[in-house]
Every structure is written in C-alpha cells, then in structure tokens.
Enzyme design. Structure first.
Site, PDB file in Angstrom:
ATOM      1  N   CYS A  49     -17.293 -86.724  25.206  1.00 22.37           N
ATOM      2  CA  CYS A  49     -17.424 -86.151  26.546  1.00 22.37           C
ATOM      3  C   CYS A  49     -18.493 -86.933  27.284  1.00 22.37           C
ATOM      4  O   CYS A  49     -19.677 -86.822  26.966  1.00 22.37           O
ATOM      5  CB  CYS A  49     -17.796 -84.672  26.463  1.00 22.37           C
ATOM      6  SG  CYS A  49     -18.108 -83.922  28.062  1.00 22.37           S
ATOM      7  N   CYS A 102     -14.348 -85.563  34.774  1.00 25.25           N
ATOM      8  CA  CYS A 102     -14.283 -85.832  33.333  1.00 25.25           C
ATOM      9  C   CYS A 102     -14.840 -87.230  33.126  1.00 25.25           C
ATOM     10  O   CYS A 102     -14.288 -88.204  33.640  1.00 25.25           O
ATOM     11  CB  CYS A 102     -12.842 -85.726  32.826  1.00 25.25           C
ATOM     12  SG  CYS A 102     -12.627 -86.255  31.107  1.00 25.25           S
TER      13      CYS A 102
END
Length: 326
Positions: free
Chosen positions: A77, A228
């Site tokens: 992430c 993201c």
C-alpha cells in the site's frame, strides 16, 4: 482490549495506524482481520480504508502489514507506506529508513514538502512485474500492454502489472470517466470471475498535459477510493511506456484526494517507482474493543491540526482538475 492508534491519510486514502513496536499488543491473524472489519466501518466513530500494523522487523527499521476494510490483507500500500515511513522515522529520529513489506524491503525517506507545511515522504514502489501469472490474470499471453480484453470492453485497451499488488490500467477520455463503465468493469473483475481469480485494482487514467495525469481507482477489497498509491505508481509507469511521460522525470498525479508525484526509474530493464506525497495525521485515539461482541467505544480522541494545511493543497488540485473538465 484497549488500543492506541493514530488516524492519518495519504492523498485522502485514510488508515488507522496501530503501533506494535512500542506497545505490547499481541494479535492473532483472525483478530487483525476482525479489527479491520470492525474499526474501518464508515458508519462507526472511526472509519478508514484499512489498518496499518507497524511491527518489529528482524532485519529492517520496521515492518508494515496492511488489512483492508473487508479483512483481507494487501501485499502493499503506497499511501499507507508513507504514513508508516513517517511514524517509524519520527520514532527513531531518522530521515530515511527501510521498511519490510510482504514482498520486499523498501526505501523510504522524508522529502521537501510537496506543498508548504505538508509533511511529505518518498517511498519505493517495487518489485514491478508484467507477468500475468503474478497478478494473476488468466489470458493466453505472457503479458498485457495496451491491448483489448474483449470480455471487458470492445473499445478500451488495458495494461496489467503487479507492483506487487495487481493492477489493471486503462488510459481513457473524459467520457469514460463520467460514465458507469469503470464501476461495471471493476465489480465484474472483483466478483467470482475467470479472468482475475483473486480480483484486481482497476484504474482509469486521463493524460492532462505533459507531466500531469489523473488517476481514478477502484481498489480491490475497498471499492472506489480517493487515491491508491500503488495504482498511481503503476499508472505513471504505464504512461511512460506509452510515451505520454518520461522516465526519470517527476509526474504530477492528481486524484480525488489531492495530488502526489511519481518518478519512474529504469535500470537494466527493471523498473522502480518513487511515490512522493503527504503523510498527514488526523487524530490520535484510545479505543476499547470487544471483538467477541463486535463492538468498540472511543475512549478518547485528540485531533491534529495538519488537515487544515493539507486542504489548501486539495483546493488547488481540485481547481486544476475542474479546469481540465473533471
């Protein structure tokens, strides 16, 4: 159990940060997933896109594990890593560090502010793979670069890569961004399907000008998100491969949560991407959690003031996007 945490965000992609280095927490795998499902619920007093567990590492400065709102674990992430980078660097008094993630040990460092007084970190996004087996994507091919997938669209072309999270990327026009097409495609490939058995992150990318792109992402395990980090990194790489941007040059990546910058590096045929952006703290909280009854109460909450500054960056980014018709 009582848990201390910080809520923060990278480009509006928000997370609960739980420190297992200085706190004597001991979570089972089931408890980590249950905590993510419970605490990240947007109807609750906390709500987030996921939980970042910061843990001790045997060979680096810290370890990151990421759990999505549905309880699944993400291999990487980018936006979350910036928050972990900040937390670990400030805890150790470092300007740069190495963070262990599921697939790789990644370099992170504090950087010059991306916007005045917005705390900024750079994180390494790697490894990069174009092998469809690494996503996985079930097609009769070794890779997919700017090609059609007839099962998904008659008109759009797609590129697929793992960084190491799996990403499906299409460079589109405004009409596609304003339609329901991305939602329909994303839901199709993140439900039981033959193409992507494990699901995939789906990004629609619009080239705005040389050195600037817009990325909108449906994140596996989360849904549409403000940003993201791995998707923005992968999208930047795809635009370089298609000649829209250049390697070794900063790319401004706009998203619904603000803006980051990416730099794509190529070394002997291998790619590494630097993701540069904010690591903003929202509040610190103490939470009493009862997983057996699936309930929690916020014992105390102390707000930071950093969001007020970050919103100035957001205002400028959103004004730029409006000028581009988005």
């Amino acid at each position: 159990m009582r848990i201390d945490m910080i809520k923060g965000h990278g480009s509006g992609n928000d997370f609960l940060i739980i420190d297992e280095i200085t706190n004597a927490y001991s979570f089972s795998e089931g408890e980590r997933a249950a905590l993510a499902r419970l605490l990240c619920d947007r109807s609750s007093d906390l709500g987030a896109d996921g939980i970042l567990f910061i843990m001790k590492s045997e060979h680096t400065d810290g370890r990151m594990r990421v759990f999505n709102t549905d309880g699944s674990e993400a291999s990487m992430c980018g936006n979350g890593l910036r928050l972990v980078a900040r937390y670990v660097c400030e805890m150790l008094g470092f300007k740069e560090a190495i963070i262990e993630t599921m697939k790789a040990d990644l370099k992170v460092s504090q950087q010059q502010d991306i916007y005045p007084k917005v705390t900024t970190y750079q994180v390494e996004i790697s490894p990069v793979s174009f092998r469809l087996a690494d996503l996985p994507l079930n097609l009769n091919a070794d890779n997919l670069l700017n090609k059609k997938i007839p099962e998904l669209s008659d008109t759009l072309t797609f590129s697929a890569l793992a960084v190491p999270n799996p990403h499906l990327i299409s460079i589109v026009e405004l009409e596609h961004l304003k339609s329901e097409l991305q939602k329909q495609l994303s839901e199709k490939v993140n439900q039981p399907n033959e193409l992507f058995p494990d699901g995939v992150n789906v990004s629609f990318v619009k080239s705005l000008s040389p050195g600037s792109i817009y990325v909108n992402t449906f994140e596996r395990g989360v849904g549409f998100t403000n940003a993201c980090g791995t998707a923005m990194s992968a999208s930047s790489l795809v635009t370089c491969l298609q000649g829209l941007n250049n390697v070794e040059e900063r790319i401004n990546v706009y998203n619904n949560g603000g803006k980051v910058q990416c730099v794509v590096h190529k070394n002997e045929g291998n790619f590494v991407i630097d993701l540069i952006g904010n690591a903003t703290y929202l509040f610190r909280a103490e939470v009493d959690v009862d997983l057996a009854s699936e309930n929690f109460t916020v014992h105390s909450k102390e707000a930071f003031t950093e969001q007020d500054i970050y919103e100035k960056l957001q205002i400028e980014a959103h004004a730029y996007l409006r000028g581009a018709g988005l």
